[in-house]
Design an enzyme around this catalytic site. Structure first.
Site, mmCIF file in Angstrom:
data_model
loop_
_atom_site.group_PDB
_atom_site.id
_atom_site.type_symbol
_atom_site.label_atom_id
_atom_site.label_comp_id
_atom_site.label_asym_id
_atom_site.label_seq_id
_atom_site.Cartn_x
_atom_site.Cartn_y
_atom_site.Cartn_z
ATOM 1 N N LYS A 106 0.847 -1.200 0.000
ATOM 2 C CA LYS A 106 0.000 0.000 0.000
ATOM 3 C C LYS A 106 0.881 1.248 0.000
ATOM 4 O O LYS A 106 2.047 1.211 0.429
ATOM 5 C CB LYS A 106 -0.957 0.031 1.198
ATOM 6 C CG LYS A 106 -0.287 0.103 2.593
ATOM 7 C CD LYS A 106 -0.047 1.528 3.086
ATOM 8 C CE LYS A 106 0.681 1.560 4.417
ATOM 9 N NZ LYS A 106 1.714 2.527 4.602
ATOM 10 N N ASP A 144 -2.127 -1.605 10.165
ATOM 11 C CA ASP A 144 -2.336 -1.633 8.711
ATOM 12 C C ASP A 144 -2.912 -2.960 8.210
ATOM 13 O O ASP A 144 -3.263 -3.079 7.038
ATOM 14 C CB ASP A 144 -0.996 -1.423 7.985
ATOM 15 C CG ASP A 144 -0.542 0.023 8.019
ATOM 16 O OD1 ASP A 144 -1.403 0.913 8.202
ATOM 17 O OD2 ASP A 144 0.667 0.258 7.851
HETATM 18 O O1 C5P Z 1 0.268 -0.913 14.623
HETATM 19 P P1 C5P Z 1 1.686 -1.098 14.221
HETATM 20 O O2 C5P Z 1 2.358 -2.189 15.009
HETATM 21 O O3 C5P Z 1 1.885 -1.243 12.760
HETATM 22 O O4 C5P Z 1 2.425 0.255 14.618
HETATM 23 C C1 C5P Z 1 3.814 0.365 14.665
HETATM 24 C C2 C5P Z 1 4.187 1.534 15.562
HETATM 25 O O5 C5P Z 1 3.780 2.773 14.967
HETATM 26 C C3 C5P Z 1 3.510 1.518 16.912
HETATM 27 O O6 C5P Z 1 4.260 0.774 17.832
HETATM 28 C C4 C5P Z 1 3.486 2.989 17.267
HETATM 29 O O7 C5P Z 1 4.763 3.383 17.768
HETATM 30 C C5 C5P Z 1 3.304 3.677 15.929
HETATM 31 N N1 C5P Z 1 1.882 4.002 15.627
HETATM 32 C C6 C5P Z 1 1.264 5.033 16.305
HETATM 33 N N2 C5P Z 1 -0.053 5.321 16.030
HETATM 34 C C7 C5P Z 1 -0.736 4.619 15.095
HETATM 35 C C8 C5P Z 1 -0.101 3.578 14.385
HETATM 36 C C9 C5P Z 1 1.209 3.295 14.679
HETATM 37 O O8 C5P Z 1 1.855 5.702 17.149
HETATM 38 N N3 C5P Z 1 -1.998 4.933 14.854
#
Ligand code: C5P
Length: 314
Positions: free
Chosen positions: A11, A141
């Protein structure tokens, strides 16, 4: 059938706005996400031992529990222990084409493919929204990667609202192979630098995030107007990543001087994409950027917007 081969598309973020902090320590986001035809292939099969095995052709991709695809399979084994006992373990073979640690949701789309694949393999009968819900526990995601196409994503990025799919949008994508940006670092740096301007109360967070539904980018998408979409590209994370990674800034500038419709970093980077008028234009831009950069570390792809997420390979 005892095995499936799935297509797991990457994406890009056409729009990424950081609204504020959430109670769960994540950020409240307003994003517009787009699937592209640059994709990994995931082969999924049952094995007689009660284990999860991951293989990948890319040396940088771990094959243990730190791989999100592994964790997706593990999640299914804990959610559906009886079915796991009936069908046995799972073997996952990932053929990587999406650059890793690039802001293109490569790991998330592999996890999404595993959820979709195990649902088929084990005949679980889960709906797409049930798969998206399971996906949200693995990463923000993952739900979008299950659904794919063009969508608004709010909340952590897991609340999806599909948009009319974009046709004939051609894209050139660039990523320095040896360059990686940590997503937690990018968000943490943004919070440190811009946290003062965050919306604080939870009601306002949701109101601010929902404004994206009637915003300029959505209008441009509903018009299928590539030039307008290119003008409205936005990514708040550029504010922290570009100053810290001059190569990313330079790549963005090289795209801009190659006469593209618009250019932007995807997600937390370091990949940069550019929207082009046609496939021929995209091929031309790729050549131009290649000769302006002369660095073998830079990978360039011509790709296009697609209307789907995980699919079974033909
Ligand atoms: O959800 P995911 O594990 O992909 O997110 C990776 C990192 O990105 C999280 O640990 C966080 O530090 C940051 N993040 C965030 N807010 C979001 C998505 C991701 O702060 N909405």
């Amino acid at each position: 059938m005892h095995s499936y081969t799935l297509i797991a598309p990457a994406k890009i973020n056409l729009y990424l706005e950081i609204i504020g902090d959430r109670a769960d320590n994540y950020h409240e986001l307003a994003m517009i996400l787009q699937s592209i035809d640059l994709a990994d292939e995931i082969e999924l099969g049952s094995i007689s031992t009660d284990t999860i095995r991951v293989h990948c052709n890319h040396p940088q991709v771990p094959t243990d529990q730190s791989n999100l695809a592994y964790r997706a399979a593990e999640l299914m084994t804990t959610q559906f222990p009886n079915t796991f006992a009936k069908y046995g373990g799972v073997e996952i073979t990932i053929t990587k084409r999406i650059p890793v640690a690039a802001g293109l949701a490569g790991g998330s789309t592999n996890a999404a493919a595993v959820l979709v694949g195990i649902n088929l393999l084990w005949k679980l009968g889960l709906t797409q929204s049930e798969l998206e819900e399971l996906g949200a526990t693995l990463g923000s995601d993952v739900p979008f990667c299950v659904a794919g196409g063009t969508a608004i994503a709010t909340g952590r990025g897991e609340q999806l609202s599909p948009l009319a799919s974009l046709n004939n949008i051609y894209i050139v994508l660039g990523k320095y192979k040896s360059l990686e940006v940590s997503t937690p670092w990018a968000y943490k740096s943004y919070r440190e630098e811009f946290g003062d301007s965050y919306v604080r109360d939870s009601d306002n967070l949701a109101v601010r995030a929902s404004a994206v539904h009637s915003g300029e980018m959505v209008k441009a998408i509903l018009h299928q107007d590539a030039k307008e979409i290119a003008k409205k590209l936005h990514n708040d994370l550029e504010k922290v990543v570009l100053p810290a990674y001059p190569q990313v800034l330079q790549l963005r500038e090289t795209f801009a001087s190659a006469g593209v419709l618009g250019t932007m970093m995807s997600g937390s980077g370091p990949s940069v994409f550019a929207l082009c008028e046609s496939q021929e234009h995209a091929e031309e831009v790729k050549l131009q950027v290649r000769s302006a950069t002369k660095n073998d570390d830079l990978e360039l792809f011509v790709t296009q917007a697609i209307a789907h997420g995980i699919q079974i390979a033909f």
